[in-house]
Write a protein that holds these residues in place. Structure first.
Motif, mmCIF file in Angstrom:
data_model
loop_
_atom_site.group_PDB
_atom_site.id
_atom_site.type_symbol
_atom_site.label_atom_id
_atom_site.label_comp_id
_atom_site.label_asym_id
_atom_site.label_seq_id
_atom_site.Cartn_x
_atom_site.Cartn_y
_atom_site.Cartn_z
ATOM 1 N N LEU A 118 0.829 -1.204 0.000
ATOM 2 C CA LEU A 118 0.000 0.000 0.000
ATOM 3 C C LEU A 118 0.863 1.253 0.000
ATOM 4 C CD1 LEU A 118 -2.666 -1.217 2.568
ATOM 5 C CD2 LEU A 118 -3.162 -0.523 0.210
ATOM 6 N N ALA A 119 1.924 1.246 0.800
ATOM 7 C CA ALA A 119 2.793 2.419 0.883
ATOM 8 C C ALA A 119 3.487 2.697 -0.442
ATOM 9 C CB ALA A 119 3.839 2.217 1.986
ATOM 10 N N ARG A 120 3.808 1.639 -1.196
ATOM 11 C CA ARG A 120 4.524 1.821 -2.459
ATOM 12 C C ARG A 120 3.594 2.098 -3.635
ATOM 13 N NH1 ARG A 120 8.935 -3.164 -1.952
ATOM 14 N NH2 ARG A 120 10.180 -2.238 -0.265
ATOM 15 N N ALA A 121 2.372 1.555 -3.574
ATOM 16 C CA ALA A 121 1.477 1.658 -4.725
ATOM 17 C C ALA A 121 0.602 2.902 -4.700
ATOM 18 C CB ALA A 121 0.590 0.409 -4.801
ATOM 19 N N LEU A 122 0.314 3.447 -3.507
ATOM 20 C CA LEU A 122 -0.581 4.588 -3.408
ATOM 21 C C LEU A 122 0.204 5.896 -3.441
ATOM 22 C CD1 LEU A 122 -3.034 3.335 -0.623
ATOM 23 C CD2 LEU A 122 -3.246 3.121 -3.110
ATOM 24 N N THR A 123 -0.477 6.958 -3.863
ATOM 25 C CA THR A 123 0.143 8.294 -3.926
ATOM 26 C C THR A 123 -0.720 9.306 -3.178
ATOM 27 O OG1 THR A 123 -0.929 8.688 -6.070
ATOM 28 C CG2 THR A 123 1.341 7.829 -6.091
ATOM 29 N N PRO A 124 -0.903 9.114 -1.886
ATOM 30 C CA PRO A 124 -1.765 10.025 -1.117
ATOM 31 C C PRO A 124 -1.103 11.385 -0.912
ATOM 32 C CG PRO A 124 -0.692 8.475 0.345
ATOM 33 C CD PRO A 124 -0.319 8.064 -1.046
ATOM 34 N N ARG A 125 -1.944 12.380 -0.685
ATOM 35 C CA ARG A 125 -1.450 13.732 -0.394
ATOM 36 C C ARG A 125 -1.438 14.019 1.107
ATOM 37 N NH1 ARG A 125 -5.166 14.018 -4.222
ATOM 38 N NH2 ARG A 125 -6.696 14.888 -2.762
ATOM 39 N N HIS A 126 -2.423 13.445 1.817
ATOM 40 C CA HIS A 126 -2.526 13.716 3.256
ATOM 41 C C HIS A 126 -2.877 12.404 3.954
ATOM 42 C CE1 HIS A 126 -3.434 16.530 6.699
ATOM 43 N NE2 HIS A 126 -3.914 15.384 7.132
ATOM 44 N N ILE A 127 -1.916 11.866 4.706
ATOM 45 C CA ILE A 127 -2.083 10.578 5.374
ATOM 46 C C ILE A 127 -2.386 10.803 6.857
ATOM 47 C CG2 ILE A 127 -0.972 8.401 5.985
ATOM 48 C CD1 ILE A 127 0.847 8.812 3.541
ATOM 49 N N ALA A 128 -3.405 10.133 7.346
ATOM 50 C CA ALA A 128 -3.716 10.152 8.775
ATOM 51 C C ALA A 128 -3.655 8.721 9.299
ATOM 52 C CB ALA A 128 -5.096 10.751 9.023
ATOM 53 N N VAL A 129 -2.767 8.475 10.258
ATOM 54 C CA VAL A 129 -2.670 7.170 10.919
ATOM 55 C C VAL A 129 -3.193 7.344 12.339
ATOM 56 C CG1 VAL A 129 -1.154 5.327 11.685
ATOM 57 C CG2 VAL A 129 -0.712 6.479 9.508
ATOM 58 N N VAL A 130 -4.193 6.554 12.679
ATOM 59 C CA VAL A 130 -4.830 6.674 13.986
ATOM 60 C C VAL A 130 -4.048 5.850 14.997
ATOM 61 C CG1 VAL A 130 -6.960 6.345 15.291
ATOM 62 C CG2 VAL A 130 -7.068 7.027 12.878
ATOM 63 N N HIS A 131 -3.535 6.503 16.018
ATOM 64 C CA HIS A 131 -2.729 5.860 17.059
ATOM 65 C C HIS A 131 -3.413 5.995 18.410
ATOM 66 C CE1 HIS A 131 0.953 4.846 14.886
ATOM 67 N NE2 HIS A 131 0.929 6.022 14.288
ATOM 68 N N PRO A 132 -3.021 5.163 19.392
ATOM 69 C CA PRO A 132 -2.022 4.097 19.315
ATOM 70 C C PRO A 132 -2.525 2.936 18.459
ATOM 71 C CG PRO A 132 -2.463 4.733 21.607
ATOM 72 C CD PRO A 132 -3.545 5.315 20.767
ATOM 73 N N GLN A 133 -1.636 2.383 17.651
ATOM 74 C CA GLN A 133 -1.951 1.206 16.863
ATOM 75 C C GLN A 133 -0.652 0.520 16.467
ATOM 76 O OE1 GLN A 133 -2.868 0.722 12.796
ATOM 77 N NE2 GLN A 133 -2.869 2.916 12.350
ATOM 78 N N PHE A 134 -0.791 -0.640 15.828
ATOM 79 C CA PHE A 134 0.354 -1.365 15.302
ATOM 80 C C PHE A 134 1.209 -0.402 14.484
ATOM 81 C CE2 PHE A 134 1.866 -4.624 12.038
ATOM 82 C CZ PHE A 134 2.855 -5.141 12.859
ATOM 83 N N THR A 135 2.511 -0.387 14.745
ATOM 84 C CA THR A 135 3.365 0.657 14.181
ATOM 85 C C THR A 135 3.871 0.366 12.774
ATOM 86 O OG1 THR A 135 5.244 -0.333 15.345
ATOM 87 C CG2 THR A 135 4.105 1.498 16.431
ATOM 88 N N GLU A 136 3.727 -0.867 12.301
ATOM 89 C CA GLU A 136 4.287 -1.226 11.007
ATOM 90 C C GLU A 136 3.679 -0.437 9.839
ATOM 91 O OE1 GLU A 136 7.429 -2.852 9.309
ATOM 92 O OE2 GLU A 136 6.875 -3.178 11.404
ATOM 93 N N PRO A 137 2.362 -0.110 9.848
ATOM 94 C CA PRO A 137 1.839 0.710 8.742
ATOM 95 C C PRO A 137 2.539 2.057 8.622
ATOM 96 C CG PRO A 137 0.043 -0.276 9.965
ATOM 97 C CD PRO A 137 1.290 -0.556 10.745
ATOM 98 N N GLU A 138 2.726 2.750 9.736
ATOM 99 C CA GLU A 138 3.403 4.046 9.661
ATOM 100 C C GLU A 138 4.851 3.871 9.233
ATOM 101 O OE1 GLU A 138 4.905 7.693 12.480
ATOM 102 O OE2 GLU A 138 2.863 6.936 12.802
ATOM 103 N N ALA A 139 5.523 2.844 9.744
ATOM 104 C CA ALA A 139 6.915 2.612 9.354
ATOM 105 C C ALA A 139 7.022 2.392 7.849
ATOM 106 C CB ALA A 139 7.477 1.415 10.119
ATOM 107 N N ALA A 140 6.103 1.608 7.282
ATOM 108 C CA ALA A 140 6.130 1.349 5.842
ATOM 109 C C ALA A 140 5.877 2.620 5.049
ATOM 110 C CB ALA A 140 5.091 0.285 5.491
ATOM 111 N N LEU A 141 4.952 3.437 5.506
ATOM 112 C CA LEU A 141 4.657 4.698 4.817
ATOM 113 C C LEU A 141 5.855 5.638 4.867
ATOM 114 C CD1 LEU A 141 1.022 5.126 6.119
ATOM 115 C CD2 LEU A 141 1.657 4.952 3.697
ATOM 116 N N ARG A 142 6.495 5.734 6.019
ATOM 117 C CA ARG A 142 7.676 6.592 6.140
ATOM 118 C C ARG A 142 8.809 6.083 5.250
ATOM 119 N NH1 ARG A 142 7.862 10.400 10.109
ATOM 120 N NH2 ARG A 142 6.365 10.285 11.831
#
Length: 358
Positions: free
Chosen positions: A96-120
């Motif tokens: 998802l992090a590599r295929a999508l081209t979002p302009r404004h990402i919101a990650v709802v925390h606290p949550q599993f940290t791997e999604p944010e790590a992949a996006l970064r």
């Protein structure tokens, strides 16, 4: 709910997004009772071990995921082209992090940290939305900025164990937005009551990630899947390497989607609810130990003073628990504790009583 413009990666206050519970039971923690990892004990079951062992005779052939993909599609009442099998849910976050081209990402925390790590890692700036203990770590109507075109949240959420109502999660879907819901622990909820895995009529693009790791004890096998609109699934598939899921993992996906396996998972979820209630009540009996909200998954999040020191003492007493300070929105006074059988829980509570007294 507290919007957070995101701490720059690498700053001194930045949580370690790559720390996971298995780190607590490696090396010097190998002999500890594992309450840090949320995989169900006693798994894989014998019937699944036999199915996996039988695949060894087929390893000379390249994997064919058609049967497994069809089984997952039937399980969630979706067309086959809305299913993508992945090497664990973690691969799905990277895709998802590599295929999508979002302009404004919101990650709802606290949550599993791997999604944010992949996006970064993919170069995306991430804005954090911090749910607060005062609100039971629950979503509120204004939690996510309207301008967010990619929203990521877990349900039930790791590490808070909060199960958000499906209506509250569905309210985040809207035209022009991709809503990613990590349902890795949804099969620990009896009836999967708040799942959106079969929802196909919501606005925008709704993507649900599932894992077979937790209930079936397959962390080492790496098998998960993505459910979503067919064009998005095709785009994610194009970003995968050839044959990304092994033959044993494909057999596991097919087997664990069968009616008998789903019935077994449901029974495990019912037993888990009883055991979780026992653990939560035991924890609540300690002065200064607070369980926020209503836990719904296979773990409980607690707040207590000097939690990190307590965690160290628990290790000396033979128990590993998950530190909470690596999750955005938490800190050094938080611990995540996996639900186990009654005897293990009672022994842990006795150890905790000792650890709390230094």
């Amino acid at each position: 709910m507290t919007p957070d413009p995101a701490t720059p990666a690498g700053s001194p206050a930045e949580p370690d997004l790559r720390h996971h519970g298995d780190a607590e039971v490696r090396a010097d923690g190998a002999g500890l009772v594992d309450l840090a990892v949320n995989v169900r004990t006693g798994t894989p079951p014998e019937w699944l071990r036999e199915r996996l062992a039988a695949t060894l005779a087929d390893l000379a052939a390249y994997p064919d995921g058609s049967a497994a993909r069809a089984a997952v599609a039937r399980r969630h009442r979706r067309p086959v082209d809305e299913v993508l099998l992945t090497s664990g849910a973690a691969e799905a976050f990277v895709l998802l992090a590599r295929a999508l081209t979002p302009r404004h990402i919101a990650v709802v925390h606290p949550q599993f940290t791997e999604p944010e790590a992949a996006l970064r890692d993919a170069g995306h700036p991430v804005h954090r939305v911090l749910l607060t203990p005062g609100e039971g770590f629950r979503l509120t109507p204004d939690a996510v900025p309207r301008e967010a075109d990619l929203v990521v949240l877990g349900n039930p959420t790791n590490p808070t164990s909060v199960l958000h109502p499906a209506t509250a999660v569905a309210a985040l879907a809207r035209p022009g937005r991709t809503l990613v819901i990590d349902e890795a622990f949804m099969d620990t909820v009896p009836g999967e009551s708040e799942s959106l895995a079969s929802a196909r009529d919501l606005p925008g693009r709704v993507v649900v990630l599932r894992s077979l790791t937790k209930t079936w004890g397959l962390a080492g096998l790496r098998i998960g899947y993505v459910l979503g609109p067919a064009p998005l699934i095709a785009g994610l598939a194009a970003a995968q390497p050839l044959w990304p899921v092994s033959t044993p993992a494909l057999v596991a996906a097919e087997a664990c989607s069968a009616p008998a396996a789903l019935a077994e998972a449901e029974q495990a979820a019912l037993e888990l609810a009883y055991r979780r209630d026992r653990l939560a009540k035991g924890l609540a009996a300690f002065p200064g130990v607070r369980v926020h909200g209503e836990p719904a998954a296979s773990f409980v999040l607690v707040e207590l003073p000097d939690a990190d020191a307590v965690r160290t003492r628990l290790r000396a007493l033979g128990f590993a628990v998950r530190r909470g300070d690596t999750f955005p929105g938490l800190g050094p006074d938080w611990l995540r504790i996996a639900v186990r059988d009654e005897a293990t829980t009672d022994r842990f509570l006795a150890a905790l009583a000792t650890a709390l007294h230094g």
